[in-house]
Design a protein around this motif. Structure first.
Motif, short mmCIF file in Angstrom:
data_model
loop_
_atom_site.label_atom_id
_atom_site.label_comp_id
_atom_site.label_asym_id
_atom_site.label_seq_id
_atom_site.Cartn_x
_atom_site.Cartn_y
_atom_site.Cartn_z
N TYR A 3 0.96 -1.32 0.15
CA TYR A 3 -0.27 -0.25 -0.37
C TYR A 3 0.81 1.70 0.14
O TYR A 3 0.49 2.26 -0.42
CB TYR A 3 -0.96 0.19 1.22
CG TYR A 3 -1.82 -1.22 1.04
CD1 TYR A 3 -2.33 -0.99 -0.39
CD2 TYR A 3 -2.44 -1.97 2.08
CE1 TYR A 3 -3.91 -1.71 -0.34
CE2 TYR A 3 -3.16 -2.02 1.64
CZ TYR A 3 -4.79 -2.77 0.84
OH TYR A 3 -5.02 -4.03 0.96
N ASP A 4 1.95 1.12 0.72
CA ASP A 4 2.79 2.26 0.45
C ASP A 4 3.66 2.93 -0.68
O ASP A 4 3.11 4.13 -1.03
CB ASP A 4 3.99 2.37 1.40
CG ASP A 4 3.72 2.31 3.50
OD1 ASP A 4 2.78 3.07 3.65
OD2 ASP A 4 4.47 1.67 3.67
N GLU A 5 4.20 2.21 -1.75
CA GLU A 5 4.36 1.65 -3.11
C GLU A 5 2.69 2.02 -3.83
O GLU A 5 3.35 2.75 -4.90
CB GLU A 5 4.73 0.70 -3.56
CG GLU A 5 6.10 -0.16 -2.82
CD GLU A 5 6.68 -1.67 -3.31
OE1 GLU A 5 7.97 -1.28 -3.01
OE2 GLU A 5 5.87 -2.26 -3.38
N PHE A 6 1.90 2.45 -3.46
CA PHE A 6 0.41 2.44 -4.25
C PHE A 6 -0.04 4.32 -4.25
O PHE A 6 0.42 4.37 -4.84
CB PHE A 6 -0.53 1.54 -3.97
CG PHE A 6 -2.19 2.03 -3.98
CD1 PHE A 6 -2.06 1.31 -5.48
CD2 PHE A 6 -2.57 2.07 -2.89
CE1 PHE A 6 -3.51 1.83 -5.60
CE2 PHE A 6 -3.74 2.27 -4.05
CZ PHE A 6 -4.65 2.25 -4.95
N GLN A 44 -6.37 -9.76 2.44
CA GLN A 44 -5.48 -9.97 1.07
C GLN A 44 -5.33 -7.88 0.63
O GLN A 44 -5.99 -7.16 0.59
CB GLN A 44 -5.17 -10.58 0.33
CG GLN A 44 -6.62 -10.62 -0.60
CD GLN A 44 -6.86 -12.10 -1.43
OE1 GLN A 44 -7.27 -13.03 -0.27
NE2 GLN A 44 -6.67 -12.22 -2.90
N GLU A 45 -3.92 -7.87 0.51
CA GLU A 45 -3.91 -6.75 -0.50
C GLU A 45 -4.71 -6.66 -1.86
O GLU A 45 -4.65 -8.14 -2.49
CB GLU A 45 -2.72 -5.66 -0.75
CG GLU A 45 -1.65 -5.81 0.24
CD GLU A 45 -0.37 -5.61 0.26
OE1 GLU A 45 0.68 -5.99 -0.72
OE2 GLU A 45 0.27 -4.41 2.03
N SER A 46 -5.56 -5.68 -2.37
CA SER A 46 -5.78 -5.64 -3.30
C SER A 46 -6.15 -3.73 -3.51
O SER A 46 -5.82 -2.75 -3.08
CB SER A 46 -7.63 -5.90 -3.39
OG SER A 46 -8.52 -5.12 -2.29
N ASP A 83 -3.96 -10.90 -6.80
CA ASP A 83 -2.75 -11.21 -6.17
C ASP A 83 -2.02 -10.77 -8.02
O ASP A 83 -2.65 -11.01 -8.78
CB ASP A 83 -2.68 -13.15 -6.06
CG ASP A 83 -3.14 -14.02 -6.61
OD1 ASP A 83 -2.66 -13.53 -7.89
OD2 ASP A 83 -3.86 -14.87 -6.69
N GLU A 84 -0.42 -10.85 -8.01
CA GLU A 84 0.25 -11.50 -9.07
C GLU A 84 0.15 -12.05 -9.36
O GLU A 84 0.96 -12.25 -10.64
CB GLU A 84 1.63 -10.32 -8.42
CG GLU A 84 1.61 -9.42 -7.72
CD GLU A 84 3.18 -9.41 -7.76
OE1 GLU A 84 3.92 -9.33 -8.45
OE2 GLU A 84 3.36 -8.79 -6.06
#
Length: 126
Positions: A3-6, A44-46, A83-84
């Motif tokens: 989230y920091d990079e986003f 999860q990160e989304s 996810d990636e």
């Protein structure tokens, strides 16, 4: 992508603002219109973003992405990467940049000009 990079990436785009809303989601706007959401309801990160109709049709059934909960069910062309598997971070950044562009084009010409968006060389001042 974290989230920091986003947040850093979305913050690097022109005329953006950031708010935390909807249960702690990182919501990014251009001209007060949402173009990207980090998080929402999943553990999860989304990352959720607006896409063209063609991109929506191409992405909606790929691994690691889905039509965005709530938004797509209302007929809007939004995708969520959870996810990636299919979209790596570089591709995600391209889609976030395109979402920013799509949403900014929906602003009035006057608002776009005031924010310094979508200006091309040689445009006259109408």
């Amino acid at each position: 992508m974290t989230y920091d990079e986003f947040n850093a990436f979305c913050g690097s785009l022109a005329a953006t603002s950031h708010v935390i809303q909807w249960g702690g989601a990182h919501v990014w706007k251009v001209g007060d219109k949402v173009f990207a959401i980090g998080g929402w309801h999943d553990d999860q990160e989304s990352f959720t973003f607006k896409v063209s109709e063609m991109s929506f049709e191409m992405l909606k059934e790929e691994r690691g992405v889905r039509p965005a909960p709530y938004l797509a069910s209302r007929g809007m062309k939004w995708i969520q990467r959870y996810d990636e598997s299919f979209l790596n971070d570089q591709d995600l950044k391209r889609y976030l940049r395109e979402s920013h562009r799509i949403v900014s084009l929906g602003l009035s010409k006057k608002r776009q000009k005031a924010l310094g968006l979508n200006q091309t060389a040689g445009e006259d001042d109408r």
